[in-house]
Enzyme design. Structure first.
Site, PDB file in Angstrom:
ATOM      1  N   ASP A   4      11.230  79.959  51.718  1.00 36.30           N
ATOM      2  CA  ASP A   4      10.958  78.867  52.636  1.00 36.30           C
ATOM      3  C   ASP A   4      11.628  79.154  53.981  1.00 36.30           C
ATOM      4  OD1 ASP A   4      10.085  75.613  52.114  1.00 36.30           O
ATOM      5  OD2 ASP A   4      11.204  76.107  53.950  1.00 36.30           O
ATOM      6  N   ASN A  27       5.414  68.523  45.785  1.00 36.56           N
ATOM      7  CA  ASN A  27       5.132  67.338  46.590  1.00 36.56           C
ATOM      8  C   ASN A  27       3.622  67.176  46.721  1.00 36.56           C
ATOM      9  OD1 ASN A  27       7.900  66.905  47.060  1.00 36.56           O
ATOM     10  ND2 ASN A  27       7.894  68.328  48.797  1.00 36.56           N
ATOM     11  N   GLY A  43       5.618  63.390  50.338  1.00 35.14           N
ATOM     12  CA  GLY A  43       6.277  64.194  51.369  1.00 35.14           C
ATOM     13  C   GLY A  43       5.638  65.550  51.591  1.00 35.14           C
ATOM     14  N   GLN A  44       4.386  65.706  51.170  1.00 36.75           N
ATOM     15  CA  GLN A  44       3.714  66.985  51.376  1.00 36.75           C
ATOM     16  C   GLN A  44       3.362  67.149  52.846  1.00 36.75           C
ATOM     17  OE1 GLN A  44       0.093  67.550  49.095  1.00 36.75           O
ATOM     18  NE2 GLN A  44      -0.024  69.731  49.612  1.00 36.75           N
ATOM     19  N   HIS A  53       1.699  74.054  46.545  1.00 36.38           N
ATOM     20  CA  HIS A  53       2.861  74.951  46.437  1.00 36.38           C
ATOM     21  C   HIS A  53       3.907  74.299  45.554  1.00 36.38           C
ATOM     22  CE1 HIS A  53       3.255  72.393  50.040  1.00 36.38           C
ATOM     23  NE2 HIS A  53       4.555  72.343  49.781  1.00 36.38           N
ATOM     24  N   HIS A  87       7.973  74.248  45.064  1.00 32.79           N
ATOM     25  CA  HIS A  87       9.277  74.629  45.612  1.00 32.79           C
ATOM     26  C   HIS A  87      10.197  74.989  44.453  1.00 32.79           C
ATOM     27  CE1 HIS A  87       9.029  72.567  49.701  1.00 32.79           C
ATOM     28  NE2 HIS A  87       8.076  71.909  49.067  1.00 32.79           N
TER      29      HIS A  87
HETATM   30  P1  5GP Z   1       6.043  70.308  51.652  1.00 38.48           P
HETATM   31  O1  5GP Z   1       6.797  69.338  52.512  1.00 38.48           O
HETATM   32  O2  5GP Z   1       4.606  70.395  52.064  1.00 38.48           O
HETATM   33  O3  5GP Z   1       6.237  70.100  50.187  1.00 38.48           O
HETATM   34  O4  5GP Z   1       6.729  71.720  51.924  1.00 38.48           O
HETATM   35  C1  5GP Z   1       6.297  72.614  52.898  1.00 38.48           C
HETATM   36  C2  5GP Z   1       7.384  73.653  53.027  1.00 38.48           C
HETATM   37  O5  5GP Z   1       6.870  74.739  53.760  1.00 38.48           O
HETATM   38  C3  5GP Z   1       8.619  73.154  53.779  1.00 38.48           C
HETATM   39  O6  5GP Z   1       9.771  73.305  52.962  1.00 38.48           O
HETATM   40  C4  5GP Z   1       8.676  74.048  55.008  1.00 38.48           C
HETATM   41  O7  5GP Z   1       9.984  74.402  55.385  1.00 38.48           O
HETATM   42  C5  5GP Z   1       7.863  75.249  54.584  1.00 38.48           C
HETATM   43  N1  5GP Z   1       7.189  75.910  55.677  1.00 38.48           N
HETATM   44  C6  5GP Z   1       6.475  75.319  56.676  1.00 38.48           C
HETATM   45  N2  5GP Z   1       5.975  76.245  57.513  1.00 38.48           N
HETATM   46  C7  5GP Z   1       6.393  77.457  57.031  1.00 38.48           C
HETATM   47  C8  5GP Z   1       6.197  78.802  57.470  1.00 38.48           C
HETATM   48  O8  5GP Z   1       5.543  79.083  58.472  1.00 38.48           O
HETATM   49  N3  5GP Z   1       6.774  79.784  56.729  1.00 38.48           N
HETATM   50  C9  5GP Z   1       7.516  79.511  55.602  1.00 38.48           C
HETATM   51  N4  5GP Z   1       8.040  80.558  54.950  1.00 38.48           N
HETATM   52  N5  5GP Z   1       7.705  78.251  55.156  1.00 38.48           N
HETATM   53  C10 5GP Z   1       7.158  77.240  55.864  1.00 38.48           C
END
Ligand code: 5GP
Ligand code: ZN
Length: 114
Positions: free
Chosen positions: A30, A87, A93-94, A100, A102
């Site tokens: 991340d 998420n 909180g997505q 994906h 985490h």
């Molecule tokens: P969500 O909030 O959708 O569950 O998680 C998205 C995750 O993607 C977040 O933890 C955020 O830090 C990560 N993320 C967003 N943009 C990028 C990116 O360009 N590269 C990487 N490696 N992670 C990203």
């Protein structure tokens, strides 16, 4: 999907710190880690979120979780454990609309999350 960030990461169009890749899955660190270990595992095929996955995707969902667990062990979480989080949509909180999981570990994580 052409305009999806994680589709671009899976294709290598957007760079990432790759951990693992096979024909179906891609894992990468991340960019904004919330724990000493924080990585994501995604299907290469675009699925917007876990509720969009269909019956035909069940094996893929199983591989997603199993691969996340294997990589967690490889990255040193076997003894201390960690958290596996999916998420989904706004209330979950997505922020990136490509499925994906985490994986976080390397410190003690509180429950419930904020
Ligand atoms: P969500 O909030 O959708 O569950 O998680 C998205 C995750 O993607 C977040 O933890 C955020 O830090 C990560 N993320 C967003 N943009 C990028 C990116 O360009 N590269 C990487 N490696 N992670 C990203
Ligand atoms: Zn996508």
């Amino acid at each position: 999907m052409d305009d999806c960030l994680f589709c671009k990461i899976a294709r290598g169009v957007v760079p990432s710190r790759k951990i693992f890749e096979d024909g179906e899955l891609f894992a990468f660190h991340d960019v904004a880690p919330q724990a000493p270990v924080h990585f994501l595992v995604i299907p290469k095929r675009h699925i917007a979120n876990v509720m969009e996955a269909g019956g035909a995707d069940e094996a893929l969902l199983g591989r997603l979780l199993g691969t996340a667990a294997s990589l967690a062990k490889e990255l040193g979480l076997e003894e201390g454990g960690g958290r596996f989080v999916v998420n989904c949509k706004a209330d979950g909180g997505q922020t990136v609309d490509h499925l994906h999981i985490h994986v976080l570990g390397g410190r003690s994580l509180r429950w419930p999350p904020g």
